[in-house]
Design a protein around this motif. Structure first.
Motif, mmCIF file in Angstrom:
data_model
loop_
_atom_site.group_PDB
_atom_site.id
_atom_site.type_symbol
_atom_site.label_atom_id
_atom_site.label_comp_id
_atom_site.label_asym_id
_atom_site.label_seq_id
_atom_site.Cartn_x
_atom_site.Cartn_y
_atom_site.Cartn_z
ATOM 1 N N ALA A 153 13.053 -21.990 -23.934
ATOM 2 C CA ALA A 153 12.362 -22.002 -22.637
ATOM 3 C C ALA A 153 12.668 -20.707 -21.897
ATOM 4 O O ALA A 153 13.800 -20.249 -21.863
ATOM 5 C CB ALA A 153 12.799 -23.213 -21.810
ATOM 6 N N LYS A 154 11.635 -20.119 -21.334
ATOM 7 C CA LYS A 154 11.769 -18.866 -20.587
ATOM 8 C C LYS A 154 11.576 -19.155 -19.108
ATOM 9 O O LYS A 154 10.566 -19.759 -18.706
ATOM 10 C CB LYS A 154 10.719 -17.844 -21.039
ATOM 11 C CG LYS A 154 10.790 -17.507 -22.518
ATOM 12 C CD LYS A 154 12.069 -16.775 -22.846
ATOM 13 C CE LYS A 154 12.097 -16.389 -24.317
ATOM 14 N NZ LYS A 154 13.410 -16.346 -24.864
ATOM 15 N N ILE A 155 12.545 -18.706 -18.318
ATOM 16 C CA ILE A 155 12.444 -18.921 -16.882
ATOM 17 C C ILE A 155 11.320 -18.059 -16.327
ATOM 18 O O ILE A 155 11.165 -16.901 -16.707
ATOM 19 C CB ILE A 155 13.780 -18.630 -16.180
ATOM 20 C CG1 ILE A 155 13.738 -19.115 -14.739
ATOM 21 C CG2 ILE A 155 14.154 -17.175 -16.267
ATOM 22 C CD1 ILE A 155 15.101 -19.178 -14.075
ATOM 23 N N LYS A 156 10.495 -18.672 -15.501
ATOM 24 C CA LYS A 156 9.399 -17.934 -14.894
ATOM 25 C C LYS A 156 9.754 -17.543 -13.473
ATOM 26 O O LYS A 156 9.661 -16.381 -13.111
ATOM 27 C CB LYS A 156 8.110 -18.757 -14.928
ATOM 28 C CG LYS A 156 6.921 -17.994 -14.418
ATOM 29 C CD LYS A 156 5.620 -18.619 -14.787
ATOM 30 C CE LYS A 156 4.511 -17.737 -14.202
ATOM 31 N NZ LYS A 156 3.221 -18.202 -14.431
ATOM 32 N N LYS A 157 10.168 -18.535 -12.661
ATOM 33 C CA LYS A 157 10.574 -18.191 -11.299
ATOM 34 C C LYS A 157 11.201 -19.398 -10.619
ATOM 35 O O LYS A 157 11.045 -20.536 -11.063
ATOM 36 C CB LYS A 157 9.397 -17.681 -10.478
ATOM 37 C CG LYS A 157 8.297 -18.699 -10.229
ATOM 38 C CD LYS A 157 7.189 -18.087 -9.384
ATOM 39 C CE LYS A 157 6.049 -19.060 -9.209
ATOM 40 N NZ LYS A 157 4.999 -18.554 -8.371
ATOM 41 N N GLY A 158 11.876 -19.100 -9.542
ATOM 42 C CA GLY A 158 12.421 -20.133 -8.682
ATOM 43 C C GLY A 158 11.774 -20.012 -7.312
ATOM 44 O O GLY A 158 11.408 -18.915 -6.893
ATOM 45 N N LYS A 159 11.619 -21.137 -6.644
ATOM 46 C CA LYS A 159 11.024 -21.090 -5.310
ATOM 47 C C LYS A 159 11.435 -22.323 -4.531
ATOM 48 O O LYS A 159 11.925 -23.303 -5.094
ATOM 49 C CB LYS A 159 9.499 -20.994 -5.380
ATOM 50 C CG LYS A 159 8.817 -22.197 -6.012
ATOM 51 C CD LYS A 159 7.321 -22.010 -6.062
ATOM 52 C CE LYS A 159 6.661 -23.167 -6.784
ATOM 53 N NZ LYS A 159 5.226 -23.034 -6.846
ATOM 54 N N GLU A 160 11.237 -22.231 -3.235
ATOM 55 C CA GLU A 160 11.471 -23.365 -2.355
ATOM 56 C C GLU A 160 10.138 -23.815 -1.786
ATOM 57 O O GLU A 160 9.255 -22.990 -1.538
ATOM 58 C CB GLU A 160 12.425 -22.988 -1.228
ATOM 59 C CG GLU A 160 13.824 -22.719 -1.735
ATOM 60 C CD GLU A 160 14.835 -22.480 -0.621
ATOM 61 O OE1 GLU A 160 14.535 -22.786 0.545
ATOM 62 O OE2 GLU A 160 15.926 -21.997 -0.950
ATOM 63 N N GLU A 161 9.986 -25.119 -1.629
ATOM 64 C CA GLU A 161 8.764 -25.693 -1.071
ATOM 65 C C GLU A 161 9.133 -26.676 0.024
ATOM 66 O O GLU A 161 10.186 -27.316 -0.028
ATOM 67 C CB GLU A 161 7.976 -26.453 -2.143
ATOM 68 C CG GLU A 161 7.492 -25.622 -3.290
ATOM 69 C CD GLU A 161 6.783 -26.443 -4.364
ATOM 70 O OE1 GLU A 161 6.487 -27.633 -4.129
ATOM 71 O OE2 GLU A 161 6.544 -25.886 -5.436
ATOM 72 N N LYS B 155 11.826 -31.509 0.968
ATOM 73 C CA LYS B 155 12.326 -30.164 0.711
ATOM 74 C C LYS B 155 12.696 -30.087 -0.769
ATOM 75 O O LYS B 155 13.478 -30.894 -1.252
ATOM 76 C CB LYS B 155 13.538 -29.863 1.585
ATOM 77 C CG LYS B 155 13.198 -29.789 3.054
ATOM 78 C CD LYS B 155 14.418 -29.495 3.890
ATOM 79 C CE LYS B 155 14.029 -29.512 5.368
ATOM 80 N NZ LYS B 155 15.209 -29.351 6.235
ATOM 81 N N LYS B 156 12.092 -29.109 -1.425
ATOM 82 C CA LYS B 156 12.246 -28.995 -2.876
ATOM 83 C C LYS B 156 12.665 -27.576 -3.248
ATOM 84 O O LYS B 156 12.112 -26.605 -2.743
ATOM 85 C CB LYS B 156 10.899 -29.310 -3.523
ATOM 86 C CG LYS B 156 10.857 -29.218 -5.024
ATOM 87 C CD LYS B 156 9.446 -29.316 -5.611
ATOM 88 C CE LYS B 156 8.615 -30.408 -5.053
ATOM 89 N NZ LYS B 156 7.253 -30.443 -5.603
ATOM 90 N N LYS B 157 13.644 -27.489 -4.157
ATOM 91 C CA LYS B 157 13.982 -26.223 -4.792
ATOM 92 C C LYS B 157 13.585 -26.376 -6.248
ATOM 93 O O LYS B 157 14.057 -27.284 -6.933
ATOM 94 C CB LYS B 157 15.476 -25.929 -4.674
ATOM 95 C CG LYS B 157 15.895 -25.627 -3.257
ATOM 96 C CD LYS B 157 17.361 -25.288 -3.173
ATOM 97 C CE LYS B 157 17.730 -25.017 -1.727
ATOM 98 N NZ LYS B 157 19.159 -24.749 -1.567
ATOM 99 N N ARG B 158 12.703 -25.506 -6.693
ATOM 100 C CA ARG B 158 12.122 -25.634 -8.036
ATOM 101 C C ARG B 158 12.373 -24.380 -8.850
ATOM 102 O O ARG B 158 12.165 -23.267 -8.391
ATOM 103 C CB ARG B 158 10.622 -25.881 -7.916
ATOM 104 C CG ARG B 158 9.865 -25.772 -9.225
ATOM 105 C CD ARG B 158 8.462 -26.271 -9.097
ATOM 106 N NE ARG B 158 8.518 -27.738 -9.231
ATOM 107 C CZ ARG B 158 7.459 -28.523 -9.161
ATOM 108 N NH1 ARG B 158 6.263 -28.019 -8.932
ATOM 109 N NH2 ARG B 158 7.587 -29.830 -9.312
ATOM 110 N N THR B 159 12.841 -24.604 -10.087
ATOM 111 C CA THR B 159 12.930 -23.519 -11.058
ATOM 112 C C THR B 159 11.964 -23.847 -12.182
ATOM 113 O O THR B 159 12.049 -24.920 -12.781
ATOM 114 C CB THR B 159 14.365 -23.372 -11.607
ATOM 115 O OG1 THR B 159 15.259 -23.203 -10.501
ATOM 116 C CG2 THR B 159 14.462 -22.179 -12.532
#
Length: 177
Positions: free
Chosen positions: A26-34, A105-109
């Motif tokens: 698996a290759k990490i694409k990005k992390g973000k907060e929503e 509140k979500k932190k997503r990788t």
């Protein structure tokens, strides 16, 4: 288009799952907060769990999201569109009888693996989750992708009885009600 999605709670097994995903390629694409503002319609016997509106703020954009269960086959229809004015959209949703009940509140990788999107999510007040999804165009592809997702869950030692079919919105609603 058919959105195939399956999730499970990771809890304390989050790091183990991430390492296993990376070992599998698996290759990490990005992390973000929503931040999602969640709207349900109140009915005489509770809320309408089949139709949920969100106003989702992520990075530099705001989206209106509709999640609706298809009455014919029970599959989830998910639609999203960019929003220019969050408050106007919120008032429009409320004018249709929906009530803003809470925020998520979500932190997503996000990872990519074999054409699937694998999200490792931290949902405030809930826990860590893994959600795997892919959009397909027909039912033959749907069966194949569903099998691939279940095989990946097997690889991660996630059992069928640990699958979560509810949305994050319903999980949080059940927590606060």
């Amino acid at each position: 288009m058919i959105d195939i999605s399956l999730k499970a709670r990771l809890g304390k097994e989050k790091e183990k799952a991430v390492l296993a995903l990376e070992k599998k390629g698996a290759k990490i694409k990005k992390g973000k907060e929503e931040l999602d503002r969640v709207f349900f319609k109140n009915l005489s016997d509770g809320i309408d769990k089949n139709t949920i509106f969100n106003i989702k703020k992520e990075e530099d954009k705001t989206l209106l999201c509709l999640k609706k269960k298809d009455g014919e086959n029970g599959k989830l229809i998910k639609l999203e569109s960019l929003v220019a004015d969050e408050e106007v959209i919120a008032e429009m949703i409320k004018s249709m009888g929906y009530e803003e009940l809470f925020e998520i509140k979500k932190k997503r990788t996000k990872y990519l693996l074999d054409g699937m999107i694998v999200n490792i999510d931290y949902i405030e007040d809930l826990d860590y989750f893994i959600e795997i999804n892919k959009t397909v165009s027909n039912e033959d592809e749907e069966r194949e992708v569903r099998t691939n997702i279940e095989n990946l869950f097997d690889y991660l030692d996630i059992k069928k009885d640990e699958y979560i079919l509810d949305s994050y919105e319903l999980l949080k609603y059940n927590l606060i009600k």
